[in-house]
Design an enzyme around this catalytic site. Sequence first.
Site, PDB file in Angstrom:
ATOM      1  N   CYS A 153       6.034   4.301   9.550  1.00  0.00           N
ATOM      2  CA  CYS A 153       6.664   3.322   8.670  1.00  0.00           C
ATOM      3  C   CYS A 153       7.315   2.281   9.570  1.00  0.00           C
ATOM      4  O   CYS A 153       6.793   2.016  10.660  1.00  0.00           O
ATOM      5  CB  CYS A 153       7.648   3.975   7.699  1.00  0.00           C
ATOM      6  SG  CYS A 153       8.948   4.961   8.485  1.00  0.00           S
ATOM      7  N   PHE A 154       8.426   1.688   9.163  1.00  0.00           N
ATOM      8  CA  PHE A 154       8.991   0.609   9.967  1.00  0.00           C
ATOM      9  C   PHE A 154       9.565   1.119  11.288  1.00  0.00           C
ATOM     10  O   PHE A 154       9.223   0.630  12.361  1.00  0.00           O
ATOM     11  CB  PHE A 154      10.071  -0.137   9.185  1.00  0.00           C
ATOM     12  CG  PHE A 154      10.615  -1.336   9.914  1.00  0.00           C
ATOM     13  CD1 PHE A 154       9.833  -2.469  10.084  1.00  0.00           C
ATOM     14  CD2 PHE A 154      11.896  -1.332  10.438  1.00  0.00           C
ATOM     15  CE1 PHE A 154      10.318  -3.578  10.775  1.00  0.00           C
ATOM     16  CE2 PHE A 154      12.390  -2.433  11.117  1.00  0.00           C
ATOM     17  CZ  PHE A 154      11.606  -3.555  11.293  1.00  0.00           C
TER      18      PHE A 154
END
Length: 352
Positions: A88-89
């Site tokens: 994810c980020f």
Amino acid sequence: MYDLETLKTFDLIIDARSPREFKEDHVPGAINLPVVFDDEYAEVGTTHRTDPMRAYQIGVAYSLRNIARHLELPFFRTSKRATILVYCFRGGKRSKLWTDALETIGYKVQRLPTGWKGYRNWVRATLEDVPTKLRFNVLSGPTGCGKTRLLHALRQAGAQILDLEALASHRGSIIGGIPGHPQPSQKYFDTLLLEEISRLDIAKPVWIESESKKIGQVQLPTSLFEAMHHSRLFSVHTSMAERVLMWHREYPHFGKDPVALVEKLSYLKSLVGGTTVAKWKELAERGDIDALFESIMVDHYDPAYTRSTNKNYGKLGEITAIHLDTLDSSYLAGVAAKLILDDDMLPAPALR
């Protein structure tokens, strides 16, 4: 982990971020299976400002429903014990939700360390290092001289090339946009560039076109831009008649709407003078496309290209001139074959 060859060893790479984040940039080969979609992500973020616990409750509820739907995809309907990479980020909550679900099922799962943010930092650092190890042969020459066609002929003849304009979806200059082909974001351009550079053999020369620091809205890494200016320069020369034909091939939309072309170039009035812009407008309005294309090259692009070349390559020693009689593909194939043969016979330049 931040290595393109290592990334290729996974059976599946899941980008758990929102579609908007994925569109801006993503790891090569990844598919977007969002934990939360764009509108859901915005809702969670807005709620978090006033009630963090409620925000996480909403986010987890969306996540479980979305992951459940994703697990109905054909890939997950086999008993294969696949290896999966999730990110994810920053490698936090969203990738953890996916990882927990996949590990419960029995997949071999890894999370990308520090997520896309770590990957992005690695891309930037690598792009500042790798170009310094490559040996470039730079094709220079004014607009429409056939540099791109020659570059492609070199590839067909077996040479290594780096086609920056193809990666940028832009031909350079204010009129270089390609209708129907939007440019990638800066971040995704960097990803595409690194993926392409990673395929190159550093022991062999790489043919490349001379470019400005920016191609449309994307910018070249400083190391690549500087490396090009310390490389062998091949100056391409082509007759004006052939260049006008090239403009017809490269910019057919302007041939159909020459007035729009002149409007795009109206900002040049302070550089080329009002008389020249007025001449372009007159040629466009009466449909004299060949004369318009020639005048734009002679009155603006050729002088600008000469100034840029003298500034960036003026300190180089010998420059190899390439005179093209035509831009016909069979002719360019012969030129490309000779360039490769001649280059193989030259001594390798000293390391910078």
